[in-house]
Design a protein around this motif. Structure first.
Motif, PDB file in Angstrom:
ATOM      1  N   LYS A  79     -48.424 -45.011  84.658  1.00  0.00           N
ATOM      2  CA  LYS A  79     -49.371 -43.916  84.453  1.00  0.00           C
ATOM      3  C   LYS A  79     -50.364 -43.850  85.607  1.00  0.00           C
ATOM      4  O   LYS A  79     -50.654 -42.765  86.136  1.00  0.00           O
ATOM      5  CB  LYS A  79     -50.111 -44.108  83.135  1.00  0.00           C
ATOM      6  CG  LYS A  79     -51.139 -43.019  82.846  1.00  0.00           C
ATOM      7  CD  LYS A  79     -51.862 -43.288  81.532  1.00  0.00           C
ATOM      8  CE  LYS A  79     -52.920 -42.220  81.288  1.00  0.00           C
ATOM      9  NZ  LYS A  79     -53.665 -42.469  80.010  1.00  0.00           N
ATOM     10  N   ARG A  80     -50.866 -45.030  86.002  1.00  0.00           N
ATOM     11  CA  ARG A  80     -51.826 -45.067  87.112  1.00  0.00           C
ATOM     12  C   ARG A  80     -51.167 -44.701  88.422  1.00  0.00           C
ATOM     13  O   ARG A  80     -51.768 -44.024  89.273  1.00  0.00           O
ATOM     14  CB  ARG A  80     -52.444 -46.467  87.201  1.00  0.00           C
ATOM     15  CG  ARG A  80     -53.493 -46.627  88.302  1.00  0.00           C
ATOM     16  CD  ARG A  80     -54.604 -45.626  88.168  1.00  0.00           C
ATOM     17  NE  ARG A  80     -55.574 -45.764  89.245  1.00  0.00           N
ATOM     18  CZ  ARG A  80     -56.434 -44.819  89.593  1.00  0.00           C
ATOM     19  NH1 ARG A  80     -56.437 -43.638  88.946  1.00  0.00           N
ATOM     20  NH2 ARG A  80     -57.271 -45.016  90.583  1.00  0.00           N
ATOM     21  N   ARG A  81     -49.890 -45.079  88.629  1.00  0.00           N
ATOM     22  CA  ARG A  81     -49.180 -44.734  89.862  1.00  0.00           C
ATOM     23  C   ARG A  81     -49.000 -43.209  89.966  1.00  0.00           C
ATOM     24  O   ARG A  81     -49.123 -42.632  91.047  1.00  0.00           O
ATOM     25  CB  ARG A  81     -47.806 -45.407  89.913  1.00  0.00           C
ATOM     26  CG  ARG A  81     -47.795 -46.912  89.851  1.00  0.00           C
ATOM     27  CD  ARG A  81     -48.440 -47.628  91.018  1.00  0.00           C
ATOM     28  NE  ARG A  81     -49.858 -47.493  91.140  1.00  0.00           N
ATOM     29  CZ  ARG A  81     -50.773 -48.115  90.361  1.00  0.00           C
ATOM     30  NH1 ARG A  81     -50.394 -48.887  89.387  1.00  0.00           N
ATOM     31  NH2 ARG A  81     -52.057 -47.946  90.606  1.00  0.00           N
ATOM     32  N   GLN A  97     -43.977 -37.012  88.577  1.00  0.00           N
ATOM     33  CA  GLN A  97     -43.248 -37.496  87.403  1.00  0.00           C
ATOM     34  C   GLN A  97     -41.810 -37.834  87.752  1.00  0.00           C
ATOM     35  O   GLN A  97     -41.244 -38.806  87.233  1.00  0.00           O
ATOM     36  CB  GLN A  97     -43.287 -36.444  86.293  1.00  0.00           C
ATOM     37  CG  GLN A  97     -42.651 -36.906  84.984  1.00  0.00           C
ATOM     38  CD  GLN A  97     -43.340 -38.117  84.401  1.00  0.00           C
ATOM     39  OE1 GLN A  97     -44.554 -38.146  84.281  1.00  0.00           O
ATOM     40  NE2 GLN A  97     -42.566 -39.142  84.065  1.00  0.00           N
ATOM     41  N   SER A  98     -41.206 -37.073  88.642  1.00  0.00           N
ATOM     42  CA  SER A  98     -39.824 -37.362  89.039  1.00  0.00           C
ATOM     43  C   SER A  98     -39.739 -38.691  89.783  1.00  0.00           C
ATOM     44  O   SER A  98     -38.759 -39.431  89.626  1.00  0.00           O
ATOM     45  CB  SER A  98     -39.278 -36.228  89.913  1.00  0.00           C
ATOM     46  OG  SER A  98     -39.932 -36.189  91.168  1.00  0.00           O
ATOM     47  N   VAL A  99     -40.759 -38.990  90.597  1.00  0.00           N
ATOM     48  CA  VAL A  99     -40.784 -40.290  91.290  1.00  0.00           C
ATOM     49  C   VAL A  99     -40.858 -41.420  90.273  1.00  0.00           C
ATOM     50  O   VAL A  99     -40.166 -42.443  90.392  1.00  0.00           O
ATOM     51  CB  VAL A  99     -41.972 -40.358  92.271  1.00  0.00           C
ATOM     52  CG1 VAL A  99     -42.096 -41.766  92.862  1.00  0.00           C
ATOM     53  CG2 VAL A  99     -41.809 -39.328  93.378  1.00  0.00           C
ATOM     54  N   ILE A 100     -41.712 -41.247  89.250  1.00  0.00           N
ATOM     55  CA  ILE A 100     -41.847 -42.267  88.211  1.00  0.00           C
ATOM     56  C   ILE A 100     -40.540 -42.400  87.428  1.00  0.00           C
ATOM     57  O   ILE A 100     -40.090 -43.512  87.124  1.00  0.00           O
ATOM     58  CB  ILE A 100     -43.012 -41.927  87.259  1.00  0.00           C
ATOM     59  CG1 ILE A 100     -44.342 -41.878  88.024  1.00  0.00           C
ATOM     60  CG2 ILE A 100     -43.083 -42.925  86.122  1.00  0.00           C
ATOM     61  CD1 ILE A 100     -44.719 -43.157  88.704  1.00  0.00           C
ATOM     62  N   ASP A 101     -39.892 -41.265  87.127  1.00  0.00           N
ATOM     63  CA  ASP A 101     -38.636 -41.308  86.372  1.00  0.00           C
ATOM     64  C   ASP A 101     -37.535 -42.009  87.147  1.00  0.00           C
ATOM     65  O   ASP A 101     -36.662 -42.659  86.552  1.00  0.00           O
ATOM     66  CB  ASP A 101     -38.191 -39.876  86.032  1.00  0.00           C
ATOM     67  CG  ASP A 101     -39.107 -39.215  85.006  1.00  0.00           C
ATOM     68  OD1 ASP A 101     -39.819 -39.949  84.298  1.00  0.00           O
ATOM     69  OD2 ASP A 101     -39.112 -37.963  84.934  1.00  0.00           O
ATOM     70  N   GLU A 102     -37.556 -41.899  88.470  1.00  0.00           N
ATOM     71  CA  GLU A 102     -36.542 -42.556  89.302  1.00  0.00           C
ATOM     72  C   GLU A 102     -36.641 -44.086  89.206  1.00  0.00           C
ATOM     73  O   GLU A 102     -35.682 -44.797  89.513  1.00  0.00           O
ATOM     74  CB  GLU A 102     -36.708 -42.121  90.756  1.00  0.00           C
ATOM     75  CG  GLU A 102     -36.304 -40.667  91.017  1.00  0.00           C
ATOM     76  CD  GLU A 102     -36.721 -40.188  92.393  1.00  0.00           C
ATOM     77  OE1 GLU A 102     -37.341 -40.990  93.137  1.00  0.00           O
ATOM     78  OE2 GLU A 102     -36.450 -39.018  92.726  1.00  0.00           O
ATOM     79  N   MET A 103     -37.816 -44.586  88.796  1.00  0.00           N
ATOM     80  CA  MET A 103     -38.012 -46.038  88.719  1.00  0.00           C
ATOM     81  C   MET A 103     -37.563 -46.620  87.386  1.00  0.00           C
ATOM     82  O   MET A 103     -37.621 -47.836  87.195  1.00  0.00           O
ATOM     83  CB  MET A 103     -39.493 -46.378  88.957  1.00  0.00           C
ATOM     84  CG  MET A 103     -40.004 -45.987  90.330  1.00  0.00           C
ATOM     85  SD  MET A 103     -41.658 -46.619  90.686  1.00  0.00           S
ATOM     86  CE  MET A 103     -42.618 -45.925  89.339  1.00  0.00           C
TER      87      MET A 103
END
Length: 354
Positions: A79-81, A97-103
């Motif tokens: 969330k913070r990232r 959000q897409s960057v976070i989802d890729e992780m």
């Protein structure tokens, strides 16, 4: 041997430095361990108020922090990232959000490398800062109860005591024991001793034993004082306190260090006919022993050093642990101290006048 040992103890107990050192030691150690004496179950409506950040990497229950559950920690971190990607990297909400989802499915190391592809290089350190968060009354009480389920309160407290008492005793013993061979290495006294029918073994065993016993007396005083403080404070909170925990921590993590220090004084005194050259050597030895290093993951911390004469217990009160191989290192210290003592005896014999 025994007359020499008893004489050294009597001489030291007449010195103001001996009693002053005990008083200063109690005061200094108390400053470090006093926050842990305040740990207790929070009552209804009671909170721990401070200005510390909401999350941190080295929180302590004495300051109101509890460990963050692994799954929740990852969510907080992601969330913070996302917020950072939007505010500092100027991504829109969808892209961030897409960057976070890729992780998803990646461990932290992989996720960190993934973020570095976008120029984000501090993600790993920021993950470390989410290890603890300020807990509610229920979270703090549950955490304390879980930690004391199979261990006594004094088991944890004695480790913190050994940490700070060992640190103080390292420096104090270096100063105090410099007087152990001072009188005997004066020119006339040194030559006279070598004409007496006293063996090297009895003489050095008496001197080293006397110096070690002095350290033992000081540590016994520290153990009784802080056991009493812990018994009163923790006992009022319903926690179990055992003197055996203090004695065990002292024997394992402090006494071998004291034996090594007094043995080094014996060797230097025999080599140079003066104990004074050992003082800067031991100070450097303690600096070496107390130095931090980086582990395999590149994280800086205290992991112990070979033949160190100091054992530290950094970190959270309920999660303290000795450095890797600490007990093995303490065993090697005892062995090394015995070897140094035998070497000192050989030097003494070579300089004997028959």
């Amino acid at each position: 041997m025994w007359p020499i040992l008893k004489r050294e103890i009597k001489i030291y107990m007449k010195k103001p430095l001996f009693w002053l050192g005990i008083a200063i030691g109690v005061w200094m150690i108390f400053q470090d361990v006093s926050p842990y004496l305040k740990i207790h179950y929070l009552n209804e409506g009671e909170t721990i108020v401070n200005d510390d950040p909401e999350t941190t990497r080295d929180g302590d229950v004495s300051r109101g922090y509890v460990p963050v559950e692994k799954g929740m920690r990852r969510k907080m971190w992601e969330k913070r990232r996302k917020e950072i990607l939007i505010s500092e990297f100027e991504m829109d909400d969808g892209k961030a959000q897409s960057v976070i989802d890729e992780m998803k499915g990646m461990d932290i190391a992989e996720a960190r490398r993934h973020l570095e592809e976008y120029g984000y290089y501090d993600a790993h350190y920021e993950y470390e800062n989410t290890a603890y968060h300020k807990g509610t009354r229920e979270e703090i009480n549950t955490y304390i109860e879980g930690k004391l389920k199979n261990r006594t309160f004094s088991y944890y407290f004695s480790r913190k005591f050994a940490d700070f008492a060992g640190l103080f005793m390292g420096f104090f013993a270096t100063v105090l024991l410099s007087l152990l061979f001072m009188q005997d290495t004066r020119r006339n006294t040194y030559e006279l001793l070598h004409t007496k029918p006293v063996s090297a073994g009895k003489y050095l065993s008496g001197k080293v034993g006397g110096g070690f016993e002095v350290c033992l007396i000081i540590l016994a005083a520290f153990n009784l004082i802080f056991f009493g403080l812990c018994l009163v404070s923790a006992g009022n909170s319903g926690f179990e306190v055992r003197l055996a925990d203090f004695l065990l921590a002292t024997c394992l993590y402090i006494l071998p260090n004291m034996l090594m220090i007094v043995s080094i004084y014996s060797l230097i005194s025999m080599l140079f006919k003066s104990p004074l050259p050992a003082v800067p050597l031991l100070l450097l030895y303690m600096v070496y022993s107390n130095m931090g290093s980086r582990n395999a993951e590149g994280i800086y911390g205290y992991y112990g050093r070979h033949l160190a004469i100091m054992v530290r217990f950094p970190g959270d009160f309920f999660d303290t642990a000795p450095p890797p191989m600490a007990l093995l290192n303490q065993s090697f210290l005892i062995l090394a101290a015995i070897c140094i003592l035998f070497l000192s005896m050989q030097i003494w014999k070579r300089r004997r006048v028959y």
